[in-house]
Scaffold this motif. Structure first.
Motif, short mmCIF file in Angstrom:
data_model
loop_
_atom_site.label_atom_id
_atom_site.label_comp_id
_atom_site.label_asym_id
_atom_site.label_seq_id
_atom_site.Cartn_x
_atom_site.Cartn_y
_atom_site.Cartn_z
N GLY A 8 0.86 -1.18 0.00
CA GLY A 8 0.00 0.00 0.00
C GLY A 8 0.90 1.23 0.00
N THR A 9 0.78 2.04 -1.05
CA THR A 9 1.70 3.18 -1.16
C THR A 9 1.06 4.32 -1.92
N MET A 10 1.52 5.52 -1.60
CA MET A 10 1.04 6.70 -2.33
C MET A 10 2.17 7.22 -3.22
N THR A 11 3.36 7.31 -2.67
CA THR A 11 4.47 7.92 -3.43
C THR A 11 5.63 6.95 -3.64
N GLY A 12 5.40 5.67 -3.40
CA GLY A 12 6.38 4.66 -3.82
C GLY A 12 7.37 4.21 -2.78
N THR A 13 7.39 4.83 -1.60
CA THR A 13 8.39 4.44 -0.59
C THR A 13 8.17 3.00 -0.12
N ALA A 14 6.92 2.67 0.15
CA ALA A 14 6.62 1.30 0.60
C ALA A 14 6.97 0.29 -0.49
N GLN A 15 6.79 0.69 -1.74
CA GLN A 15 7.11 -0.21 -2.86
C GLN A 15 8.62 -0.46 -2.93
N THR A 55 2.79 -1.16 4.13
CA THR A 55 1.93 -0.04 3.77
C THR A 55 2.28 1.24 4.51
N SER A 56 2.06 2.36 3.83
CA SER A 56 2.22 3.67 4.46
C SER A 56 0.87 4.14 5.00
N THR A 57 0.83 5.40 5.43
CA THR A 57 -0.34 6.00 6.07
C THR A 57 -0.62 7.35 5.43
N TYR A 58 -1.88 7.65 5.20
CA TYR A 58 -2.21 8.97 4.62
C TYR A 58 -3.43 9.57 5.26
N GLY A 59 -3.75 10.80 4.82
CA GLY A 59 -4.96 11.48 5.30
C GLY A 59 -4.95 11.60 6.81
N GLN A 60 -6.05 11.22 7.42
CA GLN A 60 -6.16 11.25 8.87
C GLN A 60 -5.90 9.84 9.41
N GLY A 61 -4.71 9.33 9.13
CA GLY A 61 -4.40 7.98 9.60
C GLY A 61 -5.07 6.91 8.76
N ASP A 62 -5.27 7.19 7.48
CA ASP A 62 -5.94 6.23 6.59
C ASP A 62 -4.92 5.34 5.89
N GLY A 90 5.10 -1.27 8.52
CA GLY A 90 4.34 -0.04 8.33
C GLY A 90 5.25 1.17 8.15
N LEU A 91 4.76 2.12 7.37
CA LEU A 91 5.50 3.37 7.19
C LEU A 91 4.61 4.53 7.62
N GLY A 92 5.24 5.50 8.27
CA GLY A 92 4.50 6.68 8.71
C GLY A 92 5.47 7.76 9.10
N ASP A 93 4.97 8.73 9.83
CA ASP A 93 5.77 9.88 10.21
C ASP A 93 5.27 10.35 11.58
N ARG A 94 6.19 10.39 12.56
CA ARG A 94 5.77 10.73 13.93
C ARG A 94 5.27 12.16 14.06
N THR A 95 5.53 12.98 13.03
CA THR A 95 4.98 14.34 13.03
C THR A 95 3.44 14.26 13.13
N TYR A 96 2.89 13.18 12.58
CA TYR A 96 1.44 12.93 12.69
C TYR A 96 1.23 12.11 13.97
N ALA A 97 1.39 12.80 15.11
CA ALA A 97 1.45 12.08 16.38
C ALA A 97 0.19 11.26 16.67
N GLU A 98 -0.96 11.81 16.32
CA GLU A 98 -2.23 11.15 16.66
C GLU A 98 -2.52 9.92 15.81
N THR A 99 -1.91 9.88 14.65
CA THR A 99 -2.25 8.81 13.71
C THR A 99 -1.00 8.11 13.21
N PHE A 100 0.06 8.12 14.04
CA PHE A 100 1.34 7.57 13.60
C PHE A 100 1.20 6.09 13.20
C1 LIG Z 1 -0.57 14.12 3.02
C2 LIG Z 1 0.15 13.13 3.91
C3 LIG Z 1 -0.50 12.60 4.99
C4 LIG Z 1 0.16 11.70 5.86
N1 LIG Z 1 -0.51 11.22 6.96
C5 LIG Z 1 0.15 10.42 7.83
C6 LIG Z 1 -0.50 9.96 9.02
O1 LIG Z 1 -1.66 10.27 9.31
N2 LIG Z 1 0.23 9.16 9.87
C7 LIG Z 1 1.51 8.78 9.62
O2 LIG Z 1 2.12 8.07 10.42
N3 LIG Z 1 2.14 9.21 8.48
C8 LIG Z 1 1.50 10.01 7.59
N4 LIG Z 1 2.14 10.44 6.45
C9 LIG Z 1 3.55 10.01 6.20
C10 LIG Z 1 3.69 8.87 5.18
O3 LIG Z 1 3.02 7.70 5.58
C11 LIG Z 1 5.21 8.57 5.04
O4 LIG Z 1 5.85 9.69 4.50
C12 LIG Z 1 5.50 7.33 4.20
O5 LIG Z 1 6.90 7.05 4.24
C13 LIG Z 1 5.09 7.51 2.75
O6 LIG Z 1 5.24 6.27 2.09
P1 LIG Z 1 4.73 6.01 0.57
O7 LIG Z 1 5.63 6.81 -0.32
O8 LIG Z 1 4.88 4.54 0.38
O9 LIG Z 1 3.29 6.42 0.47
C14 LIG Z 1 1.49 11.34 5.59
C15 LIG Z 1 2.17 11.89 4.48
C16 LIG Z 1 1.51 12.77 3.64
C17 LIG Z 1 2.26 13.37 2.47
#
Ligand SMILES: Cc1cc2nc3c(=O)[nH]c(=O)nc-3n(C[C@H](O)[C@H](O)[C@H](O)COP(=O)(O)O)c2cc1C
Length: 155
Positions: A8-15, A55-62, A90-100
């Motif tokens: 599951g990926t949006m910008t290819g990092t998980a791939q 898989t990565s994470t997007y939106g509001q922890g989606d 799993g991939l995410g970003d701790r900046t999104y603390a609530e939905t990491f």
């Molecule tokens: C618009 C946007 C929303 C995101 N939302 C979250 C989030 O809610 N929780 C989280 O842990 N990471 C979030 N991320 C971080 C991505 O999951 C992280 O950068 C990941 O490495 C991207 O992987 P991908 O290229 O496979 O999609 C978000 C990133 C973007 C650009």
């Protein structure tokens, strides 16, 4: 043994991580196939082998857009997955603390609800850490494979 990495990926990092893990794990004895989640549905879990959700994470922890159809199909059909064993990178970003790392967490919780058994801990990569996910993936997947082999041997 077959391992299916579902991506599951949006910008290819998980791939990218999945490709590294496929290269590291596929040794002839272990046969790895990497599948983007696009257009997969719940029937993918009828395949023989162990599954790795990457898989990565997007939106509001989606879950990412390309993972949504599979996730929703599992939720709607609720198949019995008690025969399934899986891991989660799993991939995410701790900046999104609530939905990491909620993308991986959502799949993990849903698969467990459907009776599947996770092997090893769910990995939670943090993009804000500066550590390259594909490097962590290499290390993580070797440890995970050892646990998979133990688990398969134990039956
Ligand atoms: C618009 C946007 C929303 C995101 N939302 C979250 C989030 O809610 N929780 C989280 O842990 N990471 C979030 N991320 C971080 C991505 O999951 C992280 O950068 C990941 O490495 C991207 O992987 P991908 O290229 O496979 O999609 C978000 C990133 C973007 C650009």
């Amino acid at each position: 043994m077959n391992i299916h990495i579902l991506v599951g990926t949006m910008t290819g990092t998980a791939q990218l991580c999945a490709q590294e893990m496929e290269l590291a794990l596929d040794d002839g004895e272990t046969v790895v196939s990497t599948l983007l989640m696009d257009q997969l549905d719940a029937t993918v879990f009828q395949r023989e082998g162990v599954f790795l959700i990457c898989t990565s994470t997007y939106g509001q922890g989606d879950v990412p857009d390309n993972a949504r159809a599979l996730y929703e199909d599992l939720k709607a059909k609720r198949p019995d997955l008690s025969h399934v064993r899986y891991g989660v990178f799993g991939l995410g970003d701790r900046t999104y603390a609530e939905t990491f790392n909620f993308g991986g967490k959502r799949f993990d919780e849903l698969l467990a609800e459907l009776g599947a058994r996770r092997i090893g801990e769910r990995h939670m990569h943090d993009a804000s850490s500066g550590v390259l996910p594909e490097e962590t993936a290499l290390e993580w997947c070797q440890e995970w494979l050892a646990k998979v082999k133990d688990s398969v041997a134990a039956g």
